[in-house]
Design a protein around this motif. Structure first.
Motif: not given
Length: 325
Positions: A102-110, A116-118, A180-183
């Motif tokens: 999930r961290v790997f994908l969230a950083l890639g998405q960023t 953001d993901i939300y 955290l990504q959203n924030r």
């Protein structure tokens, strides 16, 4: 763990959100609102594309080949962050992922800089529930340009907010990675979309900052954006409808090539719970391949799929016949 079928109730599975909304779309009268251009987005996207054209024709041939490989890696990483992350994991919950993945994908998405993901998932769930209506953020019935990029250049139709408010997204921020990504999205986005892509070639193989920024930064980002937009535009306008010929989403292999497997769009809108977003597994579907590899190493699990029997029944009942040719 092997994928599990989600078709315990065939009738419920066949009556997808899109099919249920078909009658609504036919009867719905469009609300005409004046177009309000968002000039900030207009100028930013215009500059991005001008810079990308310059990078493609005036800079790429000057780069070290390591820089081109680096840009390709970033394209795939960012693309997977959107397809395997925002889309299949968080928006549709078609499989589960452990924390490292999930961290790997969230950083890639960023790094792909598509909100953001939300916010991405909220808009996507609204799109599925109200596809091709005024409540659809990138309503393809308004034409190719609007569904590709125009929807980002104008104010959203009022129905997007009004009807979208009823779409449940309460699950998203319960994931600490999404929260955290959203924030911290803005500083993370600048870091991962522009600073790191530029810095790595400069510090590790002596590429010029100019070349690195334009190719690994701007050009790579612009290509990811347009690959994602192709799903909203081309895959909603051109292609076959083997599973449901009453909806716009279509099967488009070219879109799947650039969007890492997201072009099998008639299947996806007919069966949104299937983690493969296409009937034929790894066929022009890098994202499905990635998820399967992650499952093999223990990072992905509870992959949901629709059985072949259910798919064939739906294709016979509502498809255009191309599935059987």
């Amino acid at each position: 763990m092997p994928p599990r079928n989600t078709d315990t109730d065939p009738v419920e599975d066949l009556l997808t959100t899109d099919e249920a909304e078909t009658s609504v779309r036919r009867d719905e009268k469009p609300i005409v609102v004046p177009t309000q251009i968002v000039w900030r987005n207009f100028f930013w996207l215009a500059l991005l594309h001008v810079g990308s054209v310059y990078a493609l024709f005036g800079v790429t041939w000057k780069c070290h080949w390591y820089t081109l490989i680096w840009a390709l890696f970033l394209y795939i990483w960012g693309g997977l962050g959107v397809t395997a992350g925002s889309h299949r994991l968080w928006a549709h919950r078609t499989y589960q992922a452990k924390f490292p993945l999930r961290v790997f994908l969230a950083l890639g998405q960023t790094s792909a800089f598509q909100n953001d993901i939300y916010e991405w998932c909220r808009d996507h769930r609204v799109h599925h529930k109200f596809s091709e209506t005024d409540a659809d953020p990138h309503n393809a019935s308004r034409g190719f340009f609007f569904s590709h990029v125009g929807w980002l250049l104008v104010r959203k139709h009022p129905n997007v907010k009004v009807k979208g408010a009823g779409v449940d997204v309460s699950d998203l921020l319960k994931d600490p990675v999404v929260y955290l990504q959203n924030r911290y999205y803005i500083p993370l986005m600048f870091l991962l979309c522009f600073i790191v892509p530029t810095a790595v070639p400069v510090f590790y193989w002596g590429e010029s900052a100019w070349n690195a920024f334009y190719v690994a930064g701007l050009l790579r980002y612009c290509l990811i954006l347009n690959a994602t937009w192709l799903v909203n535009s081309v895959a909603h306008i051109w292609g076959m409808h083997p599973y449901d010929d009453q909806i716009n989403p279509s099967e488009n292999p070219l879109v799947s090539t650039f969007a890492l497997g997201e072009g099998w769009h008639n299947y996806h809108h007919a069966f949104p719970s299937d983690y493969r977003t296409g009937e034929f597994g790894w066929r022009i579907n890098l994202t499905t391949m990635f998820i399967d590899v992650m499952a093999f190493v223990g990072q992905a699990y509870d992959r949901k799929l629709v059985s072949t029997d259910i798919v064939l029944k739906r294709a016979k009942r509502t498809g255009d016949g191309s599935r059987f040719k």
